[in-house]
Structures are given as C-alpha cells and as structure tokens.
Scaffold this motif. Structure first.
Motif, PDB file in Angstrom:
ATOM      1  N   GLN A 686      40.606  57.069  38.752  1.00 56.50           N
ATOM      2  CA  GLN A 686      40.837  55.828  38.504  1.00 56.50           C
ATOM      3  C   GLN A 686      41.118  55.387  40.054  1.00 56.50           C
ATOM      4  O   GLN A 686      39.870  54.166  40.247  1.00 56.50           O
ATOM      5  CB  GLN A 686      41.396  54.682  37.504  1.00 56.50           C
ATOM      6  N   VAL A 690      38.158  52.716  42.654  1.00 53.66           N
ATOM      7  CA  VAL A 690      38.475  51.230  42.908  1.00 53.66           C
ATOM      8  C   VAL A 690      38.237  51.306  44.732  1.00 53.66           C
ATOM      9  O   VAL A 690      38.206  50.352  44.611  1.00 53.66           O
ATOM     10  CB  VAL A 690      39.567  50.815  41.550  1.00 53.66           C
ATOM     11  N   THR A 721      39.785  43.203  42.445  1.00 49.82           N
ATOM     12  CA  THR A 721      41.006  42.158  41.538  1.00 49.82           C
ATOM     13  C   THR A 721      40.425  43.275  40.256  1.00 49.82           C
ATOM     14  O   THR A 721      39.231  43.780  40.244  1.00 49.82           O
ATOM     15  CB  THR A 721      40.984  40.885  41.025  1.00 49.82           C
ATOM     16  N   ALA A 722      40.702  42.456  39.186  1.00 57.63           N
ATOM     17  CA  ALA A 722      40.476  43.529  37.228  1.00 57.63           C
ATOM     18  C   ALA A 722      38.521  42.963  37.064  1.00 57.63           C
ATOM     19  O   ALA A 722      38.453  43.930  36.525  1.00 57.63           O
ATOM     20  CB  ALA A 722      41.634  42.950  36.769  1.00 57.63           C
ATOM     21  N   CYS A 723      38.376  41.830  37.638  1.00 56.61           N
ATOM     22  CA  CYS A 723      37.605  41.719  37.270  1.00 56.61           C
ATOM     23  C   CYS A 723      36.417  42.270  38.045  1.00 56.61           C
ATOM     24  O   CYS A 723      35.533  42.918  38.008  1.00 56.61           O
ATOM     25  CB  CYS A 723      37.079  40.221  37.384  1.00 56.61           C
TER      26      CYS A 723
ATOM     27  N   LEU B  93      52.638  49.456  28.641  1.00 57.31           N
ATOM     28  CA  LEU B  93      52.473  50.167  30.562  1.00 57.31           C
ATOM     29  C   LEU B  93      52.890  51.655  30.488  1.00 57.31           C
ATOM     30  O   LEU B  93      51.598  52.792  31.645  1.00 57.31           O
ATOM     31  CB  LEU B  93      53.101  48.973  31.138  1.00 57.31           C
ATOM     32  N   ILE B 109      54.188  42.015  34.945  1.00 55.73           N
ATOM     33  CA  ILE B 109      54.688  41.434  32.651  1.00 55.73           C
ATOM     34  C   ILE B 109      55.130  40.107  32.606  1.00 55.73           C
ATOM     35  O   ILE B 109      54.742  39.882  32.043  1.00 55.73           O
ATOM     36  CB  ILE B 109      55.945  42.636  33.272  1.00 55.73           C
ATOM     37  N   ASP B 124      39.053  41.997  25.836  1.00 50.74           N
ATOM     38  CA  ASP B 124      39.143  42.587  27.741  1.00 50.74           C
ATOM     39  C   ASP B 124      38.498  41.891  28.165  1.00 50.74           C
ATOM     40  O   ASP B 124      39.152  41.789  29.472  1.00 50.74           O
ATOM     41  CB  ASP B 124      38.664  43.661  27.669  1.00 50.74           C
ATOM     42  N   ARG B 128      40.489  40.240  31.846  1.00 54.36           N
ATOM     43  CA  ARG B 128      40.831  41.043  33.502  1.00 54.36           C
ATOM     44  C   ARG B 128      40.564  39.568  34.030  1.00 54.36           C
ATOM     45  O   ARG B 128      41.464  39.757  35.341  1.00 54.36           O
ATOM     46  CB  ARG B 128      39.395  41.470  33.095  1.00 54.36           C
ATOM     47  N   GLU B 129      40.267  38.238  33.832  1.00 53.59           N
ATOM     48  CA  GLU B 129      40.349  37.394  33.903  1.00 53.59           C
ATOM     49  C   GLU B 129      41.428  36.666  34.347  1.00 53.59           C
ATOM     50  O   GLU B 129      42.102  36.682  35.629  1.00 53.59           O
ATOM     51  CB  GLU B 129      39.376  35.725  33.300  1.00 53.59           C
ATOM     52  N   LEU B 131      44.236  38.977  34.764  1.00 55.91           N
ATOM     53  CA  LEU B 131      44.592  40.105  35.242  1.00 55.91           C
ATOM     54  C   LEU B 131      44.575  39.752  36.987  1.00 55.91           C
ATOM     55  O   LEU B 131      45.431  40.508  38.049  1.00 55.91           O
ATOM     56  CB  LEU B 131      44.933  41.273  34.742  1.00 55.91           C
ATOM     57  N   SER B 132      43.034  39.281  37.007  1.00 54.64           N
ATOM     58  CA  SER B 132      42.275  39.021  38.502  1.00 54.64           C
ATOM     59  C   SER B 132      43.636  37.879  39.944  1.00 54.64           C
ATOM     60  O   SER B 132      43.628  38.271  40.451  1.00 54.64           O
ATOM     61  CB  SER B 132      40.954  38.701  38.752  1.00 54.64           C
ATOM     62  N   LEU B 135      46.993  41.379  42.280  1.00 60.35           N
ATOM     63  CA  LEU B 135      46.588  42.405  42.923  1.00 60.35           C
ATOM     64  C   LEU B 135      47.961  43.530  42.655  1.00 60.35           C
ATOM     65  O   LEU B 135      48.508  43.851  42.943  1.00 60.35           O
ATOM     66  CB  LEU B 135      46.382  42.279  44.402  1.00 60.35           C
ATOM     67  N   THR B 139      45.912  51.303  41.115  1.00 64.26           N
ATOM     68  CA  THR B 139      45.699  51.848  39.151  1.00 64.26           C
ATOM     69  C   THR B 139      44.077  51.794  39.018  1.00 64.26           C
ATOM     70  O   THR B 139      43.639  52.381  38.365  1.00 64.26           O
ATOM     71  CB  THR B 139      46.369  51.028  38.162  1.00 64.26           C
ATOM     72  N   GLY B 140      43.569  50.582  39.605  1.00 60.78           N
ATOM     73  CA  GLY B 140      41.755  50.201  39.840  1.00 60.78           C
ATOM     74  C   GLY B 140      41.956  49.549  38.537  1.00 60.78           C
ATOM     75  O   GLY B 140      40.666  49.515  37.600  1.00 60.78           O
ATOM     76  N   TYR B 141      43.241  49.227  38.107  1.00 59.48           N
ATOM     77  CA  TYR B 141      43.197  48.261  37.085  1.00 59.48           C
ATOM     78  C   TYR B 141      43.166  48.703  35.172  1.00 59.48           C
ATOM     79  O   TYR B 141      43.464  48.708  34.351  1.00 59.48           O
ATOM     80  CB  TYR B 141      42.167  47.187  36.715  1.00 59.48           C
ATOM     81  N   ALA B 142      42.025  49.996  35.149  1.00 59.64           N
ATOM     82  CA  ALA B 142      41.626  50.245  33.826  1.00 59.64           C
ATOM     83  C   ALA B 142      43.098  49.938  32.765  1.00 59.64           C
ATOM     84  O   ALA B 142      43.405  49.715  31.609  1.00 59.64           O
ATOM     85  CB  ALA B 142      40.987  51.623  33.815  1.00 59.64           C
ATOM     86  N   ASN B 143      43.909  51.134  33.397  1.00 55.74           N
ATOM     87  CA  ASN B 143      44.930  51.683  32.009  1.00 55.74           C
ATOM     88  C   ASN B 143      45.549  50.234  32.058  1.00 55.74           C
ATOM     89  O   ASN B 143      46.345  50.000  30.888  1.00 55.74           O
ATOM     90  CB  ASN B 143      46.238  52.837  32.563  1.00 55.74           C
ATOM     91  N   ARG B 146      44.001  48.180  29.396  1.00 51.59           N
ATOM     92  CA  ARG B 146      44.466  49.286  27.731  1.00 51.59           C
ATOM     93  C   ARG B 146      45.452  48.375  27.590  1.00 51.59           C
ATOM     94  O   ARG B 146      45.921  48.931  26.401  1.00 51.59           O
ATOM     95  CB  ARG B 146      44.312  50.754  28.354  1.00 51.59           C
ATOM     96  N   ARG B 149      46.103  45.222  26.440  1.00 50.61           N
ATOM     97  CA  ARG B 149      45.544  45.072  24.358  1.00 50.61           C
ATOM     98  C   ARG B 149      46.269  46.256  23.622  1.00 50.61           C
ATOM     99  O   ARG B 149      46.140  45.210  22.883  1.00 50.61           O
ATOM    100  CB  ARG B 149      44.263  45.994  25.022  1.00 50.61           C
TER     101      ARG B 149
END
Lengths: 792, 161
Positions: A686, A690, A721-723, B93, B109, B124, B128-129, B131-132, B135, B139-143, B146, B149
């Motif tokens: 992942q 990214v 970013t996450a977006c 996490l 956190i 989600d 993401r908004e 979390l943006s 930086l 991780t690429g943020y997906a986890n 998750r 959530r």
C-alpha cells in the motif's frame, strides 16, 4: 559452509512464518514512547547549525566569522578550512569504465555548487542561539553561471560543476547484446517512445540529524543517528574521521522514515562528529525541513528514450534504450549506480534478446542525487510504456502486445540479454489474473461508450519485475562496488530468554515482528518470546543494511538460517539429556521438545529452559565435544538477484477541461514468494504504491533557471494526503523461490515501479482520442492541459 | 537571553517552565517537560506530526509559543494513553497495522481523539478529509482510515454500554 542450506528450508506449511501477527514495535510507538533521535537526552550537548550557500554556483572568496563567534552561547564557528584538515575527503573512484573519479571535501572552501551547500557550521549551547549566530556568519561569493538541466550541463562551453573533470558528463557506459541492426532491417516498423521522471525527494517525516559523543578517555566516538545501514555507515565515518572502526559505535534509534535517504554518511554528520572529537563535548544536530528539502539527498530525474523494432503482431525484435540522468552537484554514490541497474533489468518480464542501452549521467548545480525507494523505478514504465506505444502505432490491443512478448512459464528459467536470470517468477499468471479481476473486456466496452459522451477513461497496465535482493554477484556483474551479504545471530540466554540481531536497521519497515517470526519458526518457539535488537554496531553483526527490498530475504532469511542451526544444536542437547543416540525423532514446538513415537508427537517433559540451563550451567551433560552456550551466527550471500513480480492495473478518469486525473480503481496482483507476515507485506504494498502515485501525479522538486530551489516547504513539495490516496485492491498469488531461505522473495519497491507505470499508462490511454501522449512526469493538470491545448 | 518563568497545564498537571518567550510549544513540551511523544516534522504547520490538543481542540505545537499557552489545557499523546495498555484508537491502529515508522502517529492520535469525540460516526470521506492534515509517508493511509473507522465503532459501543 556448515549448517542448514537455504535451498533445503522451503516447506509447505510453516507455524509462525506467514501469520498476520500485529507488530511488536507498536506498543512503544503508539504510546508516544518511541525513541527517535531527538528524543535522546544528552546533558550538556551543544547544538550545531549549518550556514548554507544561497546560490547555486558561486566562488567562495572569503569568510567573516567574528560577529558569529562573539554571539551569545556560541562555542565554535568553523568552515572547511578547519574541518577539512580534521577529516578525509570522500573519494568516489571505483574502477568502472566510463566513470569519472570525483573527490568531495567535508565542506567546500573554494566554491559552492548548489543552493543549500553547507559552507560553515556554528556550535552553541542551544539550538535557538546557534541559529541566531548562523545569521551573523558572512560569506563572500562571486557568482558563477549555473547549469540546471541535463541538456545545459552537456552543452558546449557549459560551466563545469566539478572543475577537476573534463566535462559535466560524469559517467558514460554502453551495452549491446545480439544484432540490433539486423533486427531493425527485419522489422515491420521501429517505434519510438520517450519517458521522463522529475526530480523528487524521499521526504521522511523525521528529518535527518545526529548526536556525536566523544569519550576522550577511551578515545571512542558514539554516533546516534537514524541509519538504514549502521555498519557501512560506521566504516564510512571511521574512514572520514581517521579513526579505526573499533573506535566508532553507530547507534540507530527509532527512525521516522528514510526511503534511501539515510544510508550514506553526509558532510553535516562528519562535521558534527569531528567537532565533538575536537571540542571534547557532545554535539547534536537536527536538520530542519528546509534543509531536508534543499540539501538532503534527492532522486530520480532520469529520462529514457526507446527504439523498438517490432514485427506486425507487436513482437519486439530488438530494443534500444538511451538512459540519461541529472545527478546533481556531488557524487555521494558512484554516478552510474542507479541508471546502470535500470539498464540491466529494463527488459523485465518480456522476451527480448537483441538489446542495447547507453547510460549518460551529468552533473548539474542542484542537490546531489542517490537511491530513493525503487531507484530503478522508471524501468517498468519504460518497458510497458514502450509496449503501449507499439500497441498505439500498430493499432493492436495493449493487453495483446504484452501477451505476445511476455516470458511464458515454459521459458523459465529465462536469461535476460544482460545475463540476469529470471526464475521462480509468474508474470503471465499474475497478468492474466489481473485482466480477469479488472474485467478488461467490459472496461473497454464501457470506455468506448463513455468517450461518445465526452467522458475520458483510461486503463493502465504495468507488469513489474522487482529486483528485491542484490547478491554480491549482481554488483560484480553490474560494475558497481558492494557486497550483498547479510549477517545475523540468535542467542538463547541461560534462562531461556531469546535475542536475535541482524545487520539491517528498520526505518519503518516493521522488521522487529517478521524477524521474530522467522527466528521463532527456526527455533520452534512463539514469536512473542523473541526479542529482536537492531541498529547498534556494538551488538549487531556486520551486514549491509536496509537497501533495495532485501529486508525479508536477506535479513529474515539469514535469521531463519541461524535459528535453524541453533535448533539443531538444541535438539542434539535434548537427545543427550533423553539418552537417545540421535535427535532424528525430536522436534521443538512451542518451546517444548516433542518426540515422534508410534506415529504421533508426544511430550518429553524437556523444554527450552532445560536445554539452555544445561548448555550454560551444566556443560558436562552436553554431547561430547560440544561447546557450551547457545549462540549461533550466520552470514549469507543471496543469489545474484531475487525477483518478485506483480501486475498493476489503474483505471482513471481524465477531466479534459481541467487536466485533472482521478483514480477510479487500483488493483495489484502480486507474487512476492513466501511471506513472513502478510499484515506487514500489505502495508508495504500500500505504502509503496501511494508513494509511486505521488511521484506520477504530484511530487516535483523544482529548481529555477538560476538554480534556486523553489520547494523549501511542504506546501511546495506535495506528497499525497489521505484525500489523494486511493483504496488499493491486492490479490496475492505467491509462489516460493527455490534458492532463498523459506522461499522468501521480498518486496517493498515494486509498488512504486507499478504505480509509476500503471498511472502514466492509464492517463495516456485516456488521452488516446486526442492523439497526444504524456512523456514526462508529474502528470499535473498544467502539463495535461498543455498537451490538450495543442490539439485545440 | 530573556528567560521567563510561567506555568503550563499539560495533561492535567501544572508544570513550571522557565523559557524564552520565543520558545515554541513543541520545543518546551519535548525539551523542558520531556514529553517526547509530540514529534516535530516541519516546523511550519503542514505535516501535523506535532499536533496536540489545546482546550480539547487540535493545534500545531510548532506554530505556538509556549508562553501563549498559560491558562490553557494542553493534552499530548502521553495524556491520551491509559496507564496500562492502549486506548481504543491506539488499539485499532495496532490491529489494523495503521503505522509503520510511527513518527506521524501521535499527531494522528491527538487529531482523531478530538474528532471522534465530536463525530462518533464519521464516513470514510470525512475521515480522509480530516486525516489530510496529517502527512504519512509510509502507509498510504488505507490502514489508518480502517483503524479510525474501527475505533469509532468500538468507542460508540463503549459509550452505549
């Protein structure tokens, strides 16, 4: 070599290897109790701050340090005039044909070669005071013309970046296999394609830094520094500081990301260490973000042009590649290092035997370049992008062009024209599975219908052959200095407590957990019992560190071998304690010795603790001739190259009015061999993907024509970013490698290679109705619009 | 050097500090109070690693002078961590592999402890908004998404019980 052989260690089922064990390191990191460099408290430490050149290219004509020296809290202000007397220069002169030798002093005294070049260092009692005083250092410069691009560097009469060289062409090599001229004469057509990646930087969220402690009584330097490769770093530091290696300890704390930026020892770190030795006081330095963006290693900025001679069905008869790279102002690595690997593995999973490449590397007045996660990143884009160009020109389906060229299972082992051998890889299996999963035919139908409605979708494909683990034989074949071996030890203390170490240091890759699993598998214990300690050269064995994607294969593999050997010793001891002639019926599981009798495993009542106690405290009970203790050291040099493979599919929608690219779907099918920990592997896939997407769409280290760095903040250098990060679907089709311990292949860079190719190819697929092709990254709205404007 | 004595309330404790008025909150927390869980990634307010809570709301500690924070309640990652074990967000996490190098994690956190209190059932896209503003290069943020959530779910159950 004694001990278990790697090729004898693959198995159908493992107990600990392959389990999704959540990470050991999380407990400290989540609670805010990690120890990163700046968290280390050193009473009385002085703080260093560097003065940097504001110009890209300027003769240094004088320093005025008086005012800075008189400023509050200041202990020392030094320039290269002192530091270069205390330290050795970095000579980069491996015997490589076509590579110019270079030499770099610790700090420049004659001229500054890029915007951000360190020219002086202030040491004060406090960081704020050091920064105050740095403002009072006056350096006189005479401005020189700067060269800021590959083309400008090689133009006639270009100013010389390194005045000891005949030109800015610092490295030039050629390779040819087969008969290109003949293949071109036979060809139905010769297809040209061009690709370019922009200058980028690694951007670890924790910047660089170091703390140097000089013990004047023992004449010993301890260097706390976030490092991917502590032992090579210690060797480099000792050499530059004129110390013996045993006089230097490199101790890497937790590291907040590195991605290739924290392998070498930099000039700032040598200066700080030299100052600690001279001042006989601890000195620390923390790089700020501006320094990281302007003066820590940068990367990429390479371009490849290809000429593919093809048959009517799209089969490639021959391939020529011209690889060029802008290497920046200084050679922190041999200049041929990165581009040469691109040339070596460029043909990837495709059947090409008539192949030639030429590599040309230029010096420019920009920050020095080096490896960044997937230094060969452009290869998959170039190869699959060339196939897309063939598909466009011959009007063949791009999936079909890949099919007719791809190495088939029956072709394996397949020797590439450079001598690289592909075996135990599954490119066609992954590709076909990906076509199925993505719904290829249905996508094409929908794409056609959407185009009629002014919606421009694109599907990009990229087949990746990821070179993960470089053995010494690869370096030799590629003409690059270096060893590929790794070392590890496993120790069991008298109480039965287990410790293990390897030469690699993690900088976020989660090594502690999968390494504990590899050791636990080898020993027959639970991973929770295994303490993995990394990063301190007084404790860890000499290994080559974390580079490439060798963590699992080289690090995990060598630990697994050491653990298996130690288990063999333990079972010999168990057999002696049980009065058996041989351990052949014995096995260790869950820390207990089991005996295979009557077709079933039964407990013997002996455990790991009993064996450990005997080994240390009651050696007379050991088998005759056996040494007391339970310590095992292994070193292992992996095969020439270990490859993983994957297929990336990316579906995008292109807004033709604005040039904006949206990723609608992202799918990876991957074969990365035996997996130590699937949670960790998925995290790497992942993260790498990214990072690759960031490179294709956003990231760009911009210099203006005079060589000014225009990306001094994180508002200028934009990472995803996450977006912007899409959800990524991953399908695993792992098959083991037969030559590595447990069948591990490794991964962590293929995500970047695949993303760079798949996203770029998807955008070009979307652009197809407009008859334009994107040939350089990033694919910013600005660039896409510039292409579309041409079409009216 | 014009050092001034003042009091900060950090993690519900009154802390005496003697520092220059120009000293950043991030530096005072880390150096004077030894609360090194607050990380510094850019010193210009973009990366989010230094995020702490000021009177319960996320704020960049690298953009605030410590002396400005008298009479305010500062909360750092250490203050959000239970004496034993992990908070539901930290636990999620951990389980979802939502951190790699861990450097950006304390900022995430602190940000989401505050966010989930106000928004117990985020989508989600909302996660993401927010979390943006943090930086993450690993991780690429997906986890992370998750995990947040999952934490929200667990925290909702906890409140309901």
């Amino acid at each position: 070599m004694s001990g278990v052989k790697p090729e004898d260690t693959a198995r159908d089922g493992f107990d600990q290897i392959g389990k999704p064990v959540p990470r050991k390191e999380d407990a400290r990191l989540l609670r805010g109790k990690g120890t990163y460099l700046d968290d280390i408290e050193v009473p009385g430490a002085l703080h260093a701050c560097f003065v940097r050149s504001p110009y890209a290219h300027a003769r240094i004509t004088g320093f005025d340090l008086d005012e800075a020296k008189a400023a509050p809290g200041v202990v020392a202000v030094v320039t290269g005039h002192e530091v270069n007397d205390w330290t050795n220069a970095l000579k980069m002169a491996p015997p490589i044909e076509g590579l110019q030798p270079t030499e770099m002093t610790t700090l420049p005294v004659d001229k500054a070669r890029f915007h951000g070049d360190p020219v002086a260092c202030v040491v004060a009692t406090d960081r704020y005071l050091a920064e105050d005083a740095a403002e009072l250092v006056y350096v006189e410069y005479d401005l020189l013309d700067a060269v800021t691009s590959y083309d400008a560097a090689l133009a006639d009469g270009a100013p010389l970046v390194d005045e000891t060289l005949p030109s800015n062409l610092v490295s030039h090599q050629k390779f040819e296999a087969g008969d290109i001229a003949r293949r071109k004469a036979e060809a139905y057509r010769v297809v040209e394609a061009a690709f370019a990646m922009q200058r980028m930087t690694h951007l670890p969220i924790e910047t660089r830094g170091c703390i140097a402690l000089w013990d004047d009584g023992r004449a010993h330097l301890t260097m706390h520094i976030g490092s991917q490769a502590p032992h090579p770093m210690r060797s480099m530091l000792a050499g530059r500081l004129r110390l013996a290696e045993h006089q230097v300890t490199v101790a890497s704390p937790d590291v907040g990301g590195a991605f290739g930026q924290k392998i070498i020892v930099y000039r700032e770190e040598i200066t700080v260490a030299a100052l600690a030795c001279r001042l006989k006081r601890p000195v620390r330095w923390r790089e700020d973000r501006l320094e990281n963006l302007s003066a820590s290693l940068q990367a990429r900025e390479n371009a490849v042009k290809t000429l593919a001679a093809v048959a009517r069905d799209g089969r490639i008869l021959s391939l020529e590649a011209e690889i060029t790279e802008d290497f920046g102002a200084y050679c922190f690595y041999p200049a041929n290092y990165l581009a040469r690997v691109i040339g070596m593995i460029l043909t990837g999973p495709y059947r090409i035997q008539d192949y030639a490449f030429e590599v040309k590397i230029a010096l420019t007045n920009k920050c020095g370049a080096g490896p960044m996660r997937a230094p060969m990143a452009i290869t998959s884009l170039v190869m699959d992008g060339t196939l897309d160009a063939v598909a466009r020109e011959l009007d063949i389906d791009p999936a079909e062009v890949r099919r007719v060229n791809m190495v088939r299972p029956s072709d394996l082992p397949y020797v590439m024209p450079t001598g690289e051998k592909l075996e135990d890889v599954t490119p066609s299996e992954c590709f076909e599975r990906g076509l199925e999963e993505i719904g290829y035919a249905a996508f094409r139908d929908a794409q056609e219908a959407d185009r009629d409605n002014g919606i421009y979708r694109g599907l990009g494909m990229c087949n990746v052959i990821e070179s993960t683990t470089y053995g010494s034989a690869f370096y030799k074949a590629a003409g690059i200095p270096g060893s590929g071996h790794e070392a590890a030890w496993v120790k069991i203390e008298p109480s039965g407590a287990i410790r293990a170490s390897a030469g690699l240091m993690g900088t976020g890759q989660s090594y502690e957990t999968p390494y504990a699993q590899a050791v636990a598998e080898g020993l027959g214990v639970d991973p929770a019992q295994v303490d993995v300690v990394l990063g301190n050269t007084d404790i860890s064995p000499y290994g080559m560190g974390a580079r490439g994607s060798r963590g699992a294969t080289a690090g995990g593999g060598t630990l697994f071998l050491a653990a298996l050997d130690l288990k063999a010793k333990m079972l010999d001891i168990a057999a002696a304690l049980l009065g058996l002639n041989s351990p052949s019926e014995l096995e260790l599981r869950g820390g207990q010795v089991l005996r295979h009798v009557g077709g079933a495993w039964s407990e013997t009542g002996l455990g790991l603790g009993d064996i450990a106690r005997t080994a240390y405290m009651d050696p007379l009970k050991l088998p005759e001739g056996m040494e007391p203790g339970l310590e095992m050291h292994r070193a292992w040099d992996p095969p020439q190259m270990t490859y993983s493979n994957s297929t990336h599919f990316c579906a995008v929608t292109l807004d033709a009015a604005t040039g904006r690219v949206d990723i609608d779907r992202y799918l990876i099918v991957e074969d990365c061999g035996t997996v130590l920990n699937p949670l960790v592997v998925e995290g790497q896939q992942q993260g790498a993907t990214v990072m690759g997407i960031g490179g294709v769409l956003f990231e760009h280290m911009v210099y203006d024509e005079s060589g000014q760095n225009l990306c001094g903040t994180l508002a200028d250098y934009m990472i995803p970013t996450a977006c912007e990060a899409p959800e990524i679907e991953i399908v695993s089709q792992n098959t083991p490698n037969r030559r590595t311990p447990a069948g591990i292949k490794g991964m962590a860079e293929g995500g970047i290679m695949g993303a760079i190719g798949a996203v770029n190819n998807a955008v070009n697929d979307a652009l197809r109705p407009f008859g334009v092709v994107a040939e350089r990254q990033p694919l910013s709205p600005d660039y896409i619009r510039s292409l579309l404007r041409v079409t009216g | 050097m014009n050092r001034i004595a003042f009091t900060l309330t950090v993690n519900a404790m009154a802390c005496e500090v003697v520092a220059e008025p120009r000293k950043l909150l991030s530096d005072v927390l880390r150096e004077d109070l030894r609360l090194t869980g607050t990380h510094v990634g850019c010193e210009h307010g973009v990366c989010g690693a230094c995020t702490v809570l000021v009177d319960g709301a996320p704020a960049r500690a690298c953009l605030i002078f410590a002396i400005q924070m008298q009479c305010r309640e500062i909360t750092t990652v250490e203050g959000l961590t239970p004496a034993e074990g992990l908070s539901p967000l930290q636990q999620a996490l951990h389980e979802e592999h939502g951190l790699q190098c861990g450097y950006c994690t304390p900022g995430i956190i602190t940000t989401f402890e505050a966010f989930l209190r106000e928004n117990p059932k985020p989508t989600d896209d909302e996660i993401r908004e927010v979390l943006s503003g943090n930086l993450c290069r690993c991780t690429g943020y997906a986890n992370i998404v998750r995990a947040i959530r999952k934490a929200a779910q667990i925290m909702r159950k906890g409140t309901a019980a």
